[in-house]
Design a protein around this motif. Sequence first.
Motif, mmCIF file in Angstrom:
data_model
loop_
_atom_site.group_PDB
_atom_site.id
_atom_site.type_symbol
_atom_site.label_atom_id
_atom_site.label_comp_id
_atom_site.label_asym_id
_atom_site.label_seq_id
_atom_site.Cartn_x
_atom_site.Cartn_y
_atom_site.Cartn_z
ATOM 1 N N ALA A 134 0.928 -1.158 0.086
ATOM 2 C CA ALA A 134 0.059 0.011 0.111
ATOM 3 C C ALA A 134 0.988 1.300 -0.023
ATOM 4 N N GLY A 135 0.580 2.404 -0.944
ATOM 5 C CA GLY A 135 1.382 3.435 -0.948
ATOM 6 C C GLY A 135 0.357 4.508 -0.466
ATOM 7 N N ILE A 136 1.002 5.352 0.315
ATOM 8 C CA ILE A 136 0.379 6.476 0.783
ATOM 9 C C ILE A 136 0.764 7.908 0.528
ATOM 10 N N SER A 137 0.329 8.509 -0.054
ATOM 11 C CA SER A 137 0.803 9.911 -0.432
ATOM 12 C C SER A 137 0.178 10.900 0.489
ATOM 13 N N THR A 138 1.036 11.712 1.352
ATOM 14 C CA THR A 138 0.482 12.583 1.872
ATOM 15 C C THR A 138 0.512 14.121 1.508
ATOM 16 N N THR A 139 1.069 14.142 0.316
ATOM 17 C CA THR A 139 1.222 15.517 -0.590
ATOM 18 C C THR A 139 0.004 16.168 -0.618
ATOM 19 N N ALA A 140 0.109 17.478 -0.084
ATOM 20 C CA ALA A 140 -1.310 18.277 -0.282
ATOM 21 C C ALA A 140 -0.953 19.253 -1.349
ATOM 22 N N MET A 141 -2.118 19.297 -2.157
ATOM 23 C CA MET A 141 -2.030 20.586 -3.424
ATOM 24 C C MET A 141 -3.495 20.712 -3.922
ATOM 25 N N THR A 142 -3.683 21.867 -4.527
ATOM 26 C CA THR A 142 -4.880 22.307 -4.929
ATOM 27 C C THR A 142 -5.395 21.485 -6.201
ATOM 28 N N ALA A 143 -6.481 21.077 -6.045
ATOM 29 C CA ALA A 143 -6.685 19.977 -7.027
ATOM 30 C C ALA A 143 -7.035 20.548 -8.481
ATOM 31 N N SER A 144 -7.521 21.826 -8.542
ATOM 32 C CA SER A 144 -7.780 22.409 -9.681
ATOM 33 C C SER A 144 -6.398 22.918 -10.276
ATOM 34 N N TYR A 145 -5.195 23.045 -9.522
ATOM 35 C CA TYR A 145 -3.928 23.440 -10.262
ATOM 36 C C TYR A 145 -2.849 22.475 -9.551
ATOM 37 N N PRO A 146 -2.848 21.348 -9.999
ATOM 38 C CA PRO A 146 -1.939 20.273 -9.495
ATOM 39 C C PRO A 146 -0.503 20.814 -10.022
ATOM 40 N N ARG A 147 0.434 20.211 -9.227
ATOM 41 C CA ARG A 147 1.955 20.601 -9.562
ATOM 42 C C ARG A 147 2.745 19.410 -9.212
ATOM 43 N N TYR A 148 3.918 19.247 -9.951
ATOM 44 C CA TYR A 148 4.827 18.139 -9.854
ATOM 45 C C TYR A 148 5.362 18.026 -8.516
ATOM 46 N N SER A 149 5.108 16.579 -7.769
ATOM 47 C CA SER A 149 5.843 16.351 -6.570
ATOM 48 C C SER A 149 6.769 15.294 -6.586
ATOM 49 N N THR A 150 7.983 15.517 -5.999
ATOM 50 C CA THR A 150 8.828 14.642 -6.137
ATOM 51 C C THR A 150 8.600 13.430 -5.157
ATOM 52 N N SER A 151 8.031 13.662 -4.035
ATOM 53 C CA SER A 151 7.730 12.436 -3.169
ATOM 54 C C SER A 151 6.524 11.874 -4.003
ATOM 55 N N ASP A 152 5.571 12.289 -4.460
ATOM 56 C CA ASP A 152 4.552 11.522 -5.354
ATOM 57 C C ASP A 152 5.149 10.677 -6.258
ATOM 58 N N ARG A 174 -4.009 8.647 -2.064
ATOM 59 C CA ARG A 174 -3.899 9.842 -1.867
ATOM 60 C C ARG A 174 -4.539 10.700 -0.766
ATOM 61 N N LEU A 175 -4.142 10.691 0.354
ATOM 62 C CA LEU A 175 -4.808 11.735 1.280
ATOM 63 C C LEU A 175 -5.489 13.102 0.691
ATOM 64 N N ASN A 176 -4.844 13.414 -0.070
ATOM 65 C CA ASN A 176 -5.432 14.874 -0.529
ATOM 66 C C ASN A 176 -6.672 14.720 -1.406
ATOM 67 N N ASP A 177 -6.925 13.355 -1.923
ATOM 68 C CA ASP A 177 -8.528 13.088 -2.508
ATOM 69 C C ASP A 177 -9.497 12.648 -1.498
ATOM 70 N N LEU A 178 -9.197 12.387 -0.328
ATOM 71 C CA LEU A 178 -10.053 11.953 0.787
ATOM 72 C C LEU A 178 -10.577 13.062 1.512
ATOM 73 N N ALA A 179 -11.850 12.963 1.945
ATOM 74 C CA ALA A 179 -12.563 13.724 2.920
ATOM 75 C C ALA A 179 -12.503 13.125 4.324
ATOM 76 N N PHE A 180 -11.863 13.879 5.176
ATOM 77 C CA PHE A 180 -11.829 13.367 6.532
ATOM 78 C C PHE A 180 -11.670 14.385 7.370
ATOM 79 N N ARG A 181 -12.084 14.392 8.731
ATOM 80 C CA ARG A 181 -11.606 15.090 9.715
ATOM 81 C C ARG A 181 -10.456 15.091 10.471
#
Length: 246
Positions: A134-152, A174-181
Motif C-alpha cells: 500500500a502506498g500512501i501519499s501525504t502531499t497536499a495540493m490544490t486539485a484545480s492546479y496540480p503541481r509536480y511532486s517529487t515525493s509522489d 492519496r490523502l489529498n483526495d479523501l474527505a476526513f476530519r
Amino acid sequence: MAETEWIDLGPVETLRTQPLQQLMARRTRIALTYKDGQFSAISGVCNHVGGPLGDGDLDGDYVVCPWHYWKFHCRTGLGEPGYEGDAVPVHDVEIRDDHVYVNLTPRTRRTRIRHAPHPLARTPQREDGPIRVAGISTTAMTASYPRYSTSDALLEIAIDHAKETLACETQLIRLNDLAFRACEGFYSKSARACTWPCSITQMDPMDQLDRVYEAFVHWADVILVATPIRWGAASSLYYNSSCQLL
C-alpha cells in the motif's frame, strides 16, 4: 433510603456558579448541573468508554461528554433522542441548610444499547496471495492546479516496481483526495479516549480515512508513505542545512 447515603457536596453559593461540574462523592463520580435554578445529578461516567461527563459541556438539557460527545439528559440520564436506551444513573439531590446533598444510591440504573461493532474492529485475517503493498501519499495540493511532486513521483515509481517487477498486489491512496476530519486530539485528554477504530470514523459515516485504516490494518503487508520534506514551512532538515552555509 438510608440517611447515611446522602453526601454533602458543598455550599449552594459555590456550586451554582458553574452550570456543569465533575465531583467526587466518596468513590462515586457525579456530574452536577445547575440549570434554571435547579440542581441535578447524574453519573459522571459516560457509557461509551468512561469519559468524565462533568468535565464536558451543557447543550440545552443534555450533558455532552468531552471525549466523544455522547449526550445524556441532565435530569433523566437518558441518551439524546433516538438513543434513549443508552442511559446513565440519576442521583437524587436535596438542599439542606444552604448545602447541596446527593444520594450515592442512584434512583435509576445504567442501561446500554447494543451497538454493532464497526467493520474495522474485526480481527485481521490474511488471505492467501501475493505480497500486498500500500502506498500512501501525504502531499497536499490544490486539485484545480496540480503541481509536480517529487515525493509522489518516487512513490509511483515504487508502486509500479512492486506491481510490474515483483508481482505484488498494490494500491495507492492519496490523502489529498479523501474527505476526513483531522485528529481532534482525544489522546491529549486521556489515553483511554483514543479508541480503535478511531471514534471520528465511528461517529461519521462519511469519513473517508477508513480507507487508510482498512489498508494499514486489514490489507497491506508493506506500507510505503511518501511525504514532502516541508509542510508549509522550512523543515528542520532544511533549516539545519541552511545553517551549514552561514
